[in-house]
Design an enzyme around this catalytic site. Structure first.
Site, PDB file in Angstrom:
ATOM      1  CB  ILE A   1     -82.050  64.324 -86.112  1.00  0.00           C
ATOM      2  CG1 ILE A   1     -83.154  64.021 -86.414  1.00  0.00           C
ATOM      3  CG2 ILE A   1     -81.660  64.652 -87.540  1.00  0.00           C
ATOM      4  CD1 ILE A   1     -84.363  65.460 -86.294  1.00  0.00           C
ATOM      5  CB  CYS A   2     -82.956  58.338 -86.353  1.00  0.00           C
ATOM      6  SG  CYS A   2     -83.607  58.447 -85.655  1.00  0.00           S
ATOM      7  CG  ASN A   3     -86.763  58.141 -90.022  1.00  0.00           C
ATOM      8  OD1 ASN A   3     -86.967  58.576 -90.786  1.00  0.00           O
ATOM      9  ND2 ASN A   3     -86.417  56.665 -90.702  1.00  0.00           N
TER      10      ASN A   3
ATOM     11  CG  MET B   1     -85.985  63.678 -89.624  1.00  0.00           C
ATOM     12  SD  MET B   1     -85.744  65.890 -89.460  1.00  0.00           S
ATOM     13  CE  MET B   1     -86.802  65.945 -91.007  1.00  0.00           C
TER      14      MET B   1
END
Length: 377
Positions: A76-78, A105
């Site tokens: 997961i990243c932004n 996120m």
């Protein structure tokens, strides 16, 4: 699921269900360390590590010893882009079961998970768990009519639920002027013709019309009566709701494992006494078999097995430390010295909820990023 750059994407609602079901999950968060330390995915059986994506562009050697060989790796990243890139690097290193969390996120923060709490006269009450931020909102339905309490800004998810269940939205209620998230109540009321309610003592500077939420008022939804109970302390206008003489919606005054903070409008000294009065007198005079439904939760330890956040008032009188501080001086010290940092952009969020600001979608998302911080620790 979509295929992109050979890495499978998984939607956040699928991931959330896995978290709520208690599945063993391994997550690699590739945001910056500061962002990770501030706010991350949590769950009873979630193992999560952090390594910024820019340290993994050329090689994943630094984390290979931490990656599971036979279990899925969720990245997961932004926003979902960097996780695709890192996921591809992991696959090329020989790991087959790699999944990128779609939307990152940002999407995790905006997901609402509807969970049935229980039956009421002619219908039921549903808790919408904003699992990525700890916000809780409620849809009260009876005989085809419904009301929503403490609506989040992602109104499309409520609209989908209402349409699916063939309901008529009659009332939107905010228990107080929110400082940690942008309310969708007014916008949804304008869109549907429903009545928007707000406590008048929190609305002295709003720029729009609203229906005043007054002590002793009763709001009818089908066969259900919602009783309005003035309960200041988190804000000067904080209001609780008693639904069908069974559920107590406490807003940000009382949580399952903590109590509300009185400082988000800069008036902690003025409101500490109000908070104690509400918790130690107003709530003590209520039937202790009421089920408490708060507007936030702080951690997964407050969740029931099905992911809901609910507890009997009698249990909270026994177990919640904030309800068991005999000394007024100690109480004042507790709620003034055990406060987390202010919520991100809290003054901008307050101004938006008062109608003073009208930020665009991207700005609203940016303002809300991060955990909720409405409770005394």
């Amino acid at each position: 699921m979509e295929q992109k750059n050979d890495v499978t994407e998984i939607p956040v609602d699928v991931l959330a269900q896995k978290v709520l079901d208690g599945e063993q999950l391994f997550i690699l968060d590739v945001r910056t360390t500061d962002a990770f330390d501030d706010w991350k995915i949590e769950g009873e059986n979630v193992e999560i590590i952090n390594k910024p994506y820019f340290e993994l562009i050329d090689s994943i050697d630094s984390i290979m010893h931490q990656l599971p060989k036979n279990n899925p790796i969720y990245v997961i990243c932004n926003k979902g882009g960097s996780s695709q890139m890192v996921g591809q690097n992991i696959k090329e290193a020989g790991y087959e079961n790699v999944l990128s969390i779609k939307g990152g996120m940002n999407a995790w923060s905006e997901l609402l998970v509807p969970i049935k709490i229980g039956d009421i006269s002619g219908g039921e009450i549903t808790q919408f768990v904003r699992i990525g931020k700890g916000c809780l909102s409620y849809l009260i339905e009876s005989n085809g009519e419904c009301a929503i309490v403490d609506t989040n800004r992602m109104i499309d998810q409520y609209e989908d639920f209402i349409k699916k269940n063939k309901l008529q939205l009659k009332h939107l209620i905010d228990t107080h002027l929110h400082a940690d998230h942008i309310s969708g109540g007014r916008i949804l009321a304008e869109k549907t013709g429903a009545t928007y309610h707000l406590p008048p003592k929190d609305a002295e500077e709003v720029t729009f019309s609203y229906s005043s939420l007054e002590e002793g008022e009763e709001i009818k939804i089908g066969d259900v009566i919602i009783q309005v109970l003035y309960s200041p302390g988190h804000t000067i206008g904080s209001t609780s709701l008693i639904v069908d003489e069974k559920y107590l919606l406490t807003g940000d005054i009382l949580f399952v494992d903590s109590i509300g903070r009185p400082d988000l409008a800069g008036k902690a000294e003025d409101w500490v006494n109000d908070l104690r009065q509400t918790l130690y007198k107003t709530y003590r005079n209520l039937a202790d078999n009421l089920y408490v439904l708060p507007a936030h939760y702080m951690g997964i330890n407050e969740m029931s097995k099905n992911g809901s956040i609910v507890e009997k008032l009698s249990v909270l009188f026994e177990r919640n430390h904030g309800l068991n501080i005999e000394s007024e001086e100690e109480f004042r010290k507790t709620v003034s010295e055990n406060l987390p940092p202010q919520p991100n952009s809290y003054q901008q969020i307050r101004d938006t909820n008062m109608g003073r600001l009208n930020p665009d979608f991207d700005k609203q998302r940016e303002m809300e990023i991060g955990p909720n911080r409405c409770a005394v620790r």
